[in-house]
Design a protein around this motif. Structure first.
Motif, short mmCIF file in Angstrom:
data_model
loop_
_atom_site.label_atom_id
_atom_site.label_comp_id
_atom_site.label_asym_id
_atom_site.label_seq_id
_atom_site.Cartn_x
_atom_site.Cartn_y
_atom_site.Cartn_z
N LEU A 183 55.45 49.22 37.30
CA LEU A 183 55.10 47.89 37.38
C LEU A 183 53.81 47.87 38.05
O LEU A 183 52.80 47.19 37.61
N SER A 184 53.55 48.75 39.39
CA SER A 184 52.31 48.72 39.80
C SER A 184 51.14 49.08 39.17
O SER A 184 50.01 48.77 39.10
N ALA A 185 51.41 50.15 38.17
CA ALA A 185 50.60 50.79 37.36
C ALA A 185 49.90 49.67 36.52
O ALA A 185 48.80 49.52 35.99
N PHE A 186 51.02 48.94 35.57
CA PHE A 186 50.50 48.08 34.69
C PHE A 186 49.84 46.64 35.39
O PHE A 186 48.85 46.39 34.70
N LEU A 187 50.07 46.46 36.56
CA LEU A 187 49.32 45.46 37.33
C LEU A 187 47.95 45.91 37.43
O LEU A 187 46.97 45.35 37.42
N LEU A 188 47.84 47.10 37.74
CA LEU A 188 46.64 47.82 38.28
C LEU A 188 45.71 47.66 37.14
O LEU A 188 44.51 47.47 36.87
N PHE A 189 46.18 48.17 36.07
CA PHE A 189 45.37 48.34 34.64
C PHE A 189 45.22 46.89 34.10
O PHE A 189 44.01 46.66 33.45
N SER A 190 45.93 45.99 34.17
CA SER A 190 45.66 44.55 33.92
C SER A 190 44.45 44.08 34.89
O SER A 190 43.51 43.45 34.24
N GLY A 191 44.49 44.19 35.93
CA GLY A 191 43.21 43.80 36.78
C GLY A 191 41.90 44.40 36.40
O GLY A 191 40.78 43.87 36.08
N VAL A 192 41.82 45.84 36.02
CA VAL A 192 40.66 46.42 35.39
C VAL A 192 40.29 45.90 34.13
O VAL A 192 39.10 45.30 33.81
N ALA A 193 41.34 45.74 33.18
CA ALA A 193 41.11 45.07 31.88
C ALA A 193 40.58 43.61 31.92
O ALA A 193 39.64 43.41 31.04
N SER A 194 41.08 42.87 32.91
CA SER A 194 40.79 41.34 32.98
C SER A 194 39.27 41.24 33.56
O SER A 194 38.35 40.33 32.97
N TYR A 195 38.89 42.16 34.37
CA TYR A 195 37.38 42.16 34.89
C TYR A 195 36.49 42.52 33.68
O TYR A 195 35.44 41.64 33.33
N PHE A 196 36.57 43.52 32.81
CA PHE A 196 35.87 43.72 31.68
C PHE A 196 35.95 42.56 30.44
O PHE A 196 34.77 42.50 30.07
N PHE A 197 36.92 42.09 30.53
CA PHE A 197 37.08 41.04 29.47
C PHE A 197 36.31 39.88 29.78
O PHE A 197 35.78 39.22 29.26
N GLY A 198 36.10 39.50 31.32
CA GLY A 198 35.30 38.35 31.69
C GLY A 198 33.87 38.65 31.43
O GLY A 198 33.12 37.76 31.57
N HIS A 199 33.60 40.10 31.27
CA HIS A 199 32.30 40.38 31.24
C HIS A 199 31.78 40.86 29.90
O HIS A 199 30.47 41.41 29.64
#
Length: 444
Positions: A318-334
């Motif tokens: 769970l913690s790993a998938f949440l962490l990578f969700s944050g990374v991916a959402s940052y790059f998606f927004g940019h």
């Protein structure tokens, strides 16, 4: 003992049928959530809606989901999982049909609230029921597979949006969302009541009858019960206060924060996803195509999580998938090009929905049978406040001239924060019997 024989059952046709029946309910709920995301940009153009009004349409359903999750979770610990599951599916279906008849913005808000109430009431009860039947050795995998029906529902929604909305309009899409009313009859025929719930209520003979039928269906040698006395769970006070007593207080805090954060980020992103892509300059049809590709990436995310959750464990997956969700959402927004938009959107879908699957596995395992639906319902209900705030906040932020980059900074931060909460407060419940994971305070 009933629970020992239930736990010893081989995984077979009954378990997969239960997964399919509850999963179809999950699919229909997801389909409705996806449809409103695809309908919003079309509706905004037809009704000349401001960004804040669009956000409110997304948020009002989440308000209903919050109340539905809390109330249904509480009622399910008193009336049973099966009955509450059936009622919430029926309510959601009728309300979806009413959305197709909405005559103005206010009427649509009212009907969307009722849709959310039924939808929010169904999900935690379904997860609780499956978790109480799946053997501990495969429980994590089954709950994540149950959650994977959510991804299938989004794909169905995207297909309806792609093929129906441009030709028949948004009202037809809502009308299709009313079909689950027929599904209630399937629930009645193929879904038994939870054995653990029946034992918690002292209905021992009913629980034994179900176990015997399951043994016969799965071709297990049936032995008579050797004693008229069953070791029942200790009597408990089924109340909200139980969630805030040791050893549950830290688990409740952890679950509420994670549910709030994942709802905030998920609904903030995905309720606005078609509108965001549309505002990047793509046509409505092209927008549906792009979002469909991103949605397809959810399925491997679920299946990867389903494998890891019983290997690596709930907490770290769970913690790993949440962490990578944050990374991916940052790059998606940019993302500056169509290619990077689709790549990072797909990565975000992969990890975000995988995290949802693990969370639905993890949550019921934190509480004993007598307060399992109550605890799961309150965690999901509190999380919906994050979900209702995010679409509205996103609409306001965009309306005031802030770019999508700023919005995704916010989502990325929330994902990273809740990943840290899981690592610091979470306990591991991998492949443990539900009754051995927790204890609850006795009635004095």
């Amino acid at each position: 003992m009933v629970l020992e024989r239930l736990e010893a059952l081989p995984v077979g046709s009954f378990h997969y049928k239960l997964l399919a029946v509850t999963g179809l309910g999950w699919l229909f709920d997801s389909m409705d959530t996806g449809l409103i995301a695809f309908i919003l940009p079309v509706l905004a153009k037809e009704w000349q809606l401001a960004p804040a009004q669009m956000g409110m349409i997304g948020s009002i359903g989440l308000i209903g989901m919050a109340l539905g999750a809390v109330i249904s979770g509480t009622v399910a610990d008193h009336l049973g999982r099966k009955k509450v599951f059936s009622i919430t599916v029926l309510l959601y279906s009728i309300a979806s049909a009413m959305c197709a008849l909405a005559w103005d913005y206010t009427s649509l808000l009212c009907f969307r609230f009722l849709v959310g109430f039924g939808l929010g009431g169904e999900l935690p009860v379904a997860a609780t029921l499956v978790s109480e039947y799946a053997p501990s050795r495969v429980r994590g995998r089954f709950i994540v597979l149950l959650e994977s029906f959510w991804g299938l529902g989004w794909i169905v929604a995207a297909c309806i949006a792609y093929f129906f909305i441009p030709v028949y309009g948004w009202r037809m899409a809502f009308g299709i969302g009313a079909l689950p009313a027929l599904y209630v009859f399937l629930i009645r025929l193929h879904m038994p009541e939870s054995v653990r719930y029946l034992l918690a209520k002292g209905r021992v003979q009913e629980a034994r009858d179900i176990v015997v039928k399951l043994e016969e269906k799965l071709h297990v040698p049936v032995q008579p019960f050797t004693s008229d006395h069953e070791i029942l769970p200790p009597k408990t006070v089924v109340s909200f206060r139980e969630l805030w007593k040791k050893p549950f207080i830290s688990r409740t805090v952890m679950l509420w924060l994670v549910w709030f954060g994942i709802n905030f980020s998920y609904y903030g992103i995905f309720m606005w996803l078609p509108s965001m892509v549309f505002q990047q300059g793509f046509t409505v049809v092209k927008t549906f195509e792009y979002v469909l590709v991103m949605t397809l990436a959810q399925l491997p995310g679920y299946y990867c999580a389903a494998w890891l959750v019983d290997k690596l464990g709930r907490k770290y997956t769970l913690s790993a998938f949440l962490l990578f969700s944050g990374v991916a959402s940052y790059f998606f927004g940019h993302a500056a090009t169509a290619t990077t938009l689709m790549v990072w959107g797909s990565v975000m879908s992969f990890f975000n929905l995988g995290a949802w699957g693990v969370l639905y596995t993890y949550t019921p395992e934190q509480y004993p049978t007598t307060i399992r639906a109550l605890g799961s319902g309150w965690a999901a209900g509190f999380g919906r406040f994050g979900g209702m705030a995010a679409p509205l906040m996103t609409g306001i932020v965009i309306g005031r001239g802030f770019g999508f980059g700023f919005v995704f900074y916010m989502f990325a931060f929330v994902f990273l924060a809740v990943a840290a909460v899981v690592l610091s407060l979470g306990i591991e419940s991998k492949q443990k019997d539900l009754e051995s994971i927790t204890t609850v305070s006795r009635v004095s």
